[in-house]
Design a protein around this motif. Structure first.
Motif, short mmCIF file in Angstrom:
data_model
loop_
_atom_site.label_atom_id
_atom_site.label_comp_id
_atom_site.label_asym_id
_atom_site.label_seq_id
_atom_site.Cartn_x
_atom_site.Cartn_y
_atom_site.Cartn_z
N SER A 140 1.24 -1.43 0.30
CA SER A 140 -0.35 -0.41 -0.45
C SER A 140 1.13 1.42 -0.02
O SER A 140 0.08 2.31 -0.44
CB SER A 140 -0.82 0.22 1.11
N SER A 179 -11.67 -1.31 -0.34
CA SER A 179 -11.09 -1.99 0.92
C SER A 179 -10.58 -2.83 0.25
O SER A 179 -9.40 -2.88 -0.77
CB SER A 179 -12.37 -3.30 1.48
N GLU A 232 -5.25 2.92 -0.86
CA GLU A 232 -6.17 3.48 0.54
C GLU A 232 -7.68 3.69 0.44
O GLU A 232 -7.51 4.13 -1.40
CB GLU A 232 -5.55 5.25 0.98
N VAL A 233 -8.17 3.64 0.80
CA VAL A 233 -10.01 3.82 0.95
C VAL A 233 -9.96 4.94 0.01
O VAL A 233 -9.79 6.20 0.94
CB VAL A 233 -11.21 3.18 2.14
N ASN A 269 1.91 3.01 2.36
CA ASN A 269 1.83 4.11 3.34
C ASN A 269 1.76 2.81 5.10
O ASN A 269 1.51 3.28 6.07
CB ASN A 269 0.75 4.72 3.23
N ALA A 270 1.95 2.06 4.49
CA ALA A 270 1.63 1.05 5.48
C ALA A 270 3.15 -0.36 5.50
O ALA A 270 3.34 -0.30 4.29
CB ALA A 270 -0.05 0.98 6.34
N THR A 314 -0.81 6.07 -3.00
CA THR A 314 -0.89 5.31 -1.70
C THR A 314 -1.71 4.18 -2.27
O THR A 314 -3.24 4.94 -2.90
CB THR A 314 -0.68 5.33 -0.48
N LYS A 331 -9.72 6.70 -2.28
CA LYS A 331 -8.52 6.84 -3.54
C LYS A 331 -8.51 6.12 -4.78
O LYS A 331 -8.82 5.08 -5.02
CB LYS A 331 -7.15 6.81 -3.15
#
Length: 388
Positions: free
Chosen positions: A11, A32, A360-361, A13-14, A358, A363
């Motif tokens: 992802s 998700s 992310e939900v 960012n994680a 990234t 985006k």
């Protein structure tokens, strides 16, 4: 709605998610991300490899795409400039067709956004209809002080033609922009939203010009009939000379950095400039035959992005190939770091990180599948497929 499970989901960012699942809607918006799909009864497509966001190419010259395979490799920057000028002017229809194909090539290579250099209106319609997000840098140049105002005014006119697309006016390079033109761009940048980009230290002759007023650029000016008798050696590298001339109100992208050294890096830390670095390793090898000292930049606290440069100076518009070159040069570079350079860092620089960069939900960052890795190392067998 579609759900995809891969060996790993990066992802950015994680931490990577093993056996991760990404669910997207029909427009590519992420619904998700994790180890469960958006809905328990939804079918999941199993993929082998890793999933990551779409790539951000922060430096390209779409309008030079018709020069592919027309300029010899390894001749150095000055010779490259001569050949670009020699072959640049062709039928606009031919140039537009090549640019359209290059746009499609970037899409297929998983690129979702581009920082693109323009010297003409050729690509306006292509960008307006593209699946990619573009920010256009209208590039200004003249090394003659007396021509600064006309060059700047012409740049403003071209900028108006590109609007309402995302666009700014920028200096080309230290060896092609006079202090007078730098001043006009700075004054504009101090009072307008105007993202900055500049070619930086692509060859050692650029530093020789600024330090000693020697090197191949003198022959280039002479060949173009440009009298630079006014120019005095600055006794320091080009980057150290031009940094004070750039606005401190805008993000600045320094592109190529082939001959940037540690003293240059330390020098710019003394100024309140918002510096980003862009590496285009394929073009560096194509033109100069060697890469920047990438390892010098890694722990300096600056944002690093990636670019392809143009098809005049590269064999393809493929950020995965650029990552491979950097990994070969600096084996300690992790895949996660390279993907960060090729995704979120570019998105942050272009100001589109609320949408891209990234997984992310909410985006719509694009979704790339990378296969053929050796663990988390890019190999000659590594391939990319655009999923969303």
């Amino acid at each position: 709605m579609k759900s995809y499970r891969a060996d790993y989901v990066f992802s950015i960012n994680a931490d990577p998610i093993k056996n991760g699942i990404v669910t997207v809607d029909e427009f590519g918006k992420i619904l998700s991300i994790g180890n469960q799909p958006a809905h328990s009864d939804a079918p999941i497509e199993q993929l082998s490899g890793i999933l990551c966001p779409g790539f951000i190419n922060t430096h390209c010259h779409l309008e030079l795409s018709h020069l592919k395979n027309k300029i010899a490799k390894g001749g150095g920057l000055v010779e490259f400039i001569k050949q670009v000028q020699q072959h640049r002017n062709v039928d606009p229809a031919e140039a537009a067709e090549a640019a359209l194909k290059a746009d499609a090539e970037m899409y297929e290579n998983g690129i979702v956004a581009v920082g693109d250099i323009s010297n003409s209106s050729l690509t306006i319609e292509i960008k307006a209809n593209s699946k990619l997000h573009y920010h256009t840098f209208v590039e200004l140049f003249t090394f003659l002080p007396q021509n600064a105002k006309s060059a700047f005014d012409n740049g403003l006119e071209l900028l108006k033609q590109f609007k309402p697309q995302s666009v700014s006016i920028v200096p080309h390079a230290p060896y092609s922009v006079s202090k007078e033109l730098f001043k006009l761009i700075r004054e504009y940048s101090d009072t307008h939203a105007n993202l900055l980009s500049i070619h930086n230290q692509e060859c050692e002759d650029e530093n020789k010009l600024y330090r000693y007023k020697t090197g191949k650029f003198l022959d280039l000016y002479d060949g173009f009939g440009i009298d630079i008798s006014y120019f005095k050696p600055q006794a320091r590298n080009s980057l150290q000379t031009i940094i004070p001339l750039l606005s401190n109100k805008q993000k600045i992208l320094l592109v190529h950095n082939t001959c940037t050294n540690l003293k240059d890096i330390y020098f710019i830390k003394r100024f309140d400039r918002i510096i980003n670095w862009c590496f285009c390793p394929g073009a560096n090898i194509y033109i100069e035959g060697h890469l920047p000292k990438t390892e010098l930049f890694i722990e300096q606290g600056f944002n690093i992005t990636l670019g392809t440069d143009s098809l005049a100076s590269n064999t393809g518009l493929d950020l995965l190939a650029e990552m491979k070159l950097l990994q070969d040069q600096v084996p300690s570079l992790t895949l996660n770091k390279l993907l960060q350079w090729g995704t979120i860092n570019g998105a942050e620089y272009l100001g589109i990180d609320d949408e891209k960069g990234t997984l992310e939900v909410g985006k719509t960052p694009g979704l790339n599948l990378i296969t053929g890795l050796d663990g988390f190392k890019i190999t000659a067998d590594t391939k990319l497929k655009r999923i969303a």
